[in-house]
Every structure is written in structure tokens, then in C-alpha cells.
Scaffold this motif. Sequence first.
Motif, PDB file in Angstrom:
ATOM      1  N   GLN A 123     -14.498  48.762  18.929  1.00 32.74           N
ATOM      2  CA  GLN A 123     -13.437  48.658  19.926  1.00 32.74           C
ATOM      3  C   GLN A 123     -12.370  49.736  19.714  1.00 32.74           C
ATOM      4  O   GLN A 123     -11.849  50.301  20.686  1.00 32.74           O
ATOM      5  CB  GLN A 123     -12.801  47.265  19.857  1.00 32.74           C
ATOM      6  CG  GLN A 123     -13.700  46.154  20.381  1.00 32.74           C
ATOM      7  CD  GLN A 123     -13.095  44.770  20.163  1.00 32.74           C
ATOM      8  OE1 GLN A 123     -12.051  44.636  19.548  1.00 32.74           O
ATOM      9  NE2 GLN A 123     -13.768  43.755  20.676  1.00 32.74           N
ATOM     10  N   GLU A 124     -12.062  50.025  18.455  1.00 38.02           N
ATOM     11  CA  GLU A 124     -11.046  51.050  18.195  1.00 38.02           C
ATOM     12  C   GLU A 124     -11.536  52.424  18.628  1.00 38.02           C
ATOM     13  O   GLU A 124     -10.787  53.193  19.240  1.00 38.02           O
ATOM     14  CB  GLU A 124     -10.664  51.074  16.715  1.00 38.02           C
ATOM     15  CG  GLU A 124      -9.528  52.045  16.432  1.00 38.02           C
ATOM     16  CD  GLU A 124      -9.087  52.040  14.976  1.00 38.02           C
ATOM     17  OE1 GLU A 124      -8.159  52.806  14.644  1.00 38.02           O
ATOM     18  OE2 GLU A 124      -9.671  51.287  14.172  1.00 38.02           O
ATOM     19  N   THR A 125     -12.786  52.751  18.308  1.00 36.42           N
ATOM     20  CA  THR A 125     -13.309  54.049  18.731  1.00 36.42           C
ATOM     21  C   THR A 125     -13.394  54.128  20.252  1.00 36.42           C
ATOM     22  O   THR A 125     -13.156  55.192  20.839  1.00 36.42           O
ATOM     23  CB  THR A 125     -14.695  54.308  18.108  1.00 36.42           C
ATOM     24  OG1 THR A 125     -15.575  53.229  18.417  1.00 36.42           O
ATOM     25  CG2 THR A 125     -14.593  54.449  16.601  1.00 36.42           C
ATOM     26  N   ARG A 150      -8.547  46.261  12.590  1.00 39.53           N
ATOM     27  CA  ARG A 150      -9.386  46.980  11.619  1.00 39.53           C
ATOM     28  C   ARG A 150      -8.719  47.057  10.248  1.00 39.53           C
ATOM     29  O   ARG A 150      -9.346  46.846   9.212  1.00 39.53           O
ATOM     30  CB  ARG A 150      -9.678  48.379  12.158  1.00 39.53           C
ATOM     31  CG  ARG A 150     -10.726  49.153  11.352  1.00 39.53           C
ATOM     32  CD  ARG A 150     -10.093  50.276  10.551  1.00 39.53           C
ATOM     33  NE  ARG A 150      -9.358  51.182  11.403  1.00 39.53           N
ATOM     34  CZ  ARG A 150      -8.487  52.083  10.923  1.00 39.53           C
ATOM     35  NH1 ARG A 150      -8.244  52.140   9.626  1.00 39.53           N
ATOM     36  NH2 ARG A 150      -7.813  52.875  11.732  1.00 39.53           N
ATOM     37  N   THR A 179      -8.131  60.681  14.396  1.00 40.25           N
ATOM     38  CA  THR A 179      -9.510  60.368  14.012  1.00 40.25           C
ATOM     39  C   THR A 179      -9.829  60.962  12.644  1.00 40.25           C
ATOM     40  O   THR A 179     -10.471  60.311  11.801  1.00 40.25           O
ATOM     41  CB  THR A 179     -10.495  60.906  15.061  1.00 40.25           C
ATOM     42  OG1 THR A 179     -10.145  60.377  16.351  1.00 40.25           O
ATOM     43  CG2 THR A 179     -11.922  60.494  14.735  1.00 40.25           C
ATOM     44  N   PHE A 194      -5.268  49.908  21.917  1.00 34.06           N
ATOM     45  CA  PHE A 194      -5.645  50.731  20.765  1.00 34.06           C
ATOM     46  C   PHE A 194      -4.866  50.309  19.522  1.00 34.06           C
ATOM     47  O   PHE A 194      -5.432  50.191  18.422  1.00 34.06           O
ATOM     48  CB  PHE A 194      -5.394  52.198  21.105  1.00 34.06           C
ATOM     49  CG  PHE A 194      -5.313  53.111  19.924  1.00 34.06           C
ATOM     50  CD1 PHE A 194      -6.402  53.290  19.076  1.00 34.06           C
ATOM     51  CD2 PHE A 194      -4.149  53.817  19.661  1.00 34.06           C
ATOM     52  CE1 PHE A 194      -6.318  54.150  17.977  1.00 34.06           C
ATOM     53  CE2 PHE A 194      -4.060  54.675  18.584  1.00 34.06           C
ATOM     54  CZ  PHE A 194      -5.152  54.839  17.741  1.00 34.06           C
ATOM     55  N   ALA A 223     -11.369  52.620  22.284  1.00 36.62           N
ATOM     56  CA  ALA A 223      -9.986  52.789  22.746  1.00 36.62           C
ATOM     57  C   ALA A 223      -9.544  54.246  22.610  1.00 36.62           C
ATOM     58  O   ALA A 223      -8.856  54.789  23.495  1.00 36.62           O
ATOM     59  CB  ALA A 223      -9.053  51.882  21.955  1.00 36.62           C
ATOM     60  N   ASP A 254      -6.335  47.078  18.229  1.00 41.32           N
ATOM     61  CA  ASP A 254      -7.626  47.300  17.555  1.00 41.32           C
ATOM     62  C   ASP A 254      -7.425  47.920  16.182  1.00 41.32           C
ATOM     63  O   ASP A 254      -8.107  47.556  15.222  1.00 41.32           O
ATOM     64  CB  ASP A 254      -8.511  48.209  18.409  1.00 41.32           C
ATOM     65  CG  ASP A 254      -8.920  47.562  19.724  1.00 41.32           C
ATOM     66  OD1 ASP A 254      -8.978  46.322  19.768  1.00 41.32           O
ATOM     67  OD2 ASP A 254      -9.182  48.293  20.703  1.00 41.32           O
ATOM     68  N   ARG A 255      -6.500  48.845  16.085  1.00 40.27           N
ATOM     69  CA  ARG A 255      -6.207  49.451  14.784  1.00 40.27           C
ATOM     70  C   ARG A 255      -5.689  48.397  13.808  1.00 40.27           C
ATOM     71  O   ARG A 255      -6.106  48.340  12.648  1.00 40.27           O
ATOM     72  CB  ARG A 255      -5.180  50.573  14.925  1.00 40.27           C
ATOM     73  CG  ARG A 255      -4.656  51.109  13.590  1.00 40.27           C
ATOM     74  CD  ARG A 255      -3.598  52.189  13.774  1.00 40.27           C
ATOM     75  NE  ARG A 255      -2.901  52.460  12.520  1.00 40.27           N
ATOM     76  CZ  ARG A 255      -3.366  53.262  11.573  1.00 40.27           C
ATOM     77  NH1 ARG A 255      -4.532  53.857  11.723  1.00 40.27           N
ATOM     78  NH2 ARG A 255      -2.666  53.465  10.467  1.00 40.27           N
TER      79      ARG A 255
END
Length: 261
Positions: A83-85, A176, A114, A169, A87, A172-173
Motif C-alpha cells: 500500500q505504501e509503494t 509500516r 524511496t 501515504f 501510494a 501507510d508509512r
Amino acid sequence: MWLYEVPVAVALPLFVALFVGISLLIVLVLRRWIPRDGDGGPEWDRVLGYAMASYGVLYGVTLALIAAASYEDYRGVEEIVLQETSAISVLYRDASGFPEPIGSELQSVLIEYTDDVINVDWVRQAGGVIPSHTSPQLTEIEQLLFDFQPANESESNLHAATISAFNQFLADRGARIGATAQEIPPILWVVLYVGAFINAVLIGLVEVRRLRSHLLMAGLVAAFVGLVIFAIASFDHVYAGEVAIDTTLFEELKNSLLGTP
């Protein structure tokens, strides 16, 4: 823990061998207390059979539930990383619709972010250290988005959609990063190891005339229990060890969508 510092090809046999060795030792120690024929044997068999049946179901279900839960948590973190990638991908594509120079600046910061995840965050997470929830790149993206003044309705819609994607985003970060501290509570490890010990003791108390057959039975059961507990331990720390979730998705994102080797 040494389990996460050595290859699975080495750690798994050692871990299972430890379980098997302890189980065989228990059998050798307990065989002298097993009732023989004519010495209360039938009654012993009934009592032990009832105890093993009840305990086998209880421990088997417990072991299966913990194993399933640990694997489900592992798959959940994989989904969070995906999901983070995703986003980042959405933000990168949205940035291409902004006028220059803000569009290029946003894309450049996303590439830097990234890189930072791959080279900084993941190293910390592998060591069990929770990365900071903030980063210079996040601050810069936020500043660029909030300082931007749309010139027309199209830019206004794009701006609102990008801010919404940026908020997702951030969530999601955070998920993670939060998974770094995700682990099975210590009390459940006590249950697993004490349960494995009791299981070995019950098998050691079974009346088997031939020592070789007794050792084989105990060894096979111990090997399977060791395999399952090893799998649980491998899934427990999602960013550590050879079974860990790695940076593959971020590297693929960087190499394809972001166009940087």
C-alpha cells in the motif's frame, strides 16, 4: 536473537535438532518409570491415553492458532508495504500534472524518499529499531503541496486529490513503521515452549517395548513441533532474518515507475 542472524539452511536444522535432542533425552530418562506388564500396565495405558488425547488436542489447536496468527500478521505487513509503494506511485503520477517547477520538485523528493526507505529505514527496522515517523522528505512534500496555489479548477481538483493521496501515504508509512515492534507476547512463547516440553514428557511416558521405536516416535513428533515453532519465530519479526519482508517492492518502484536505477 541468533535465529535472525544466520541463514535458514543453518538455523532450521539446529533449531529442530535441539527439539529432537531434548525429546530423546526425556525418553531415555523417563523409560525407567514406565509401568511394565503386570505392574498396573492397563490402568496406566488408560490414564495416559486420556491425558495424551486431551492434551494433544489442546496443544495442537494452540500451536495451530498461533502459527496461523503469526503468518496472518506477516501477510498483513506485506500488504502494508504494498500500500505504501502504491501510494508513492499515485503521488508520483499526480505530481506530473502540476505546473513546473513544483511537479519536478515533488517527483524528485519522492525519489529521495524511496532511497531513504531502502537505505535507512529498512536497516533500522531489520535491527528492531523503529524509524522516525517524520523525515525531511515528508516535510518538503507537505510544504510544496500546502504552498501551492491552484490557478484554475483543474489544478484545484488535482491539488485536493494529491493532498488526499498524501494523507493516505502518511497513514501507510505509519503502519509500516509501527509493524517494526510487532511481535508475539512473551507469555505465548512460554506457552509454546512449556507445551512442547509437556508433549515430550507425555510421549516419554508411553510404554514402548523397543527403545528404537520409542525414540523414533518421540523424534518425529519433536521434529514437527520444532518446525512449526521455527516458522512462528521466523514470521514473528517481519523485518529481521532471512524470511523477513525486504525492500523488493520499493526497489521495483524505484527502477520502473520512478525510472532510476
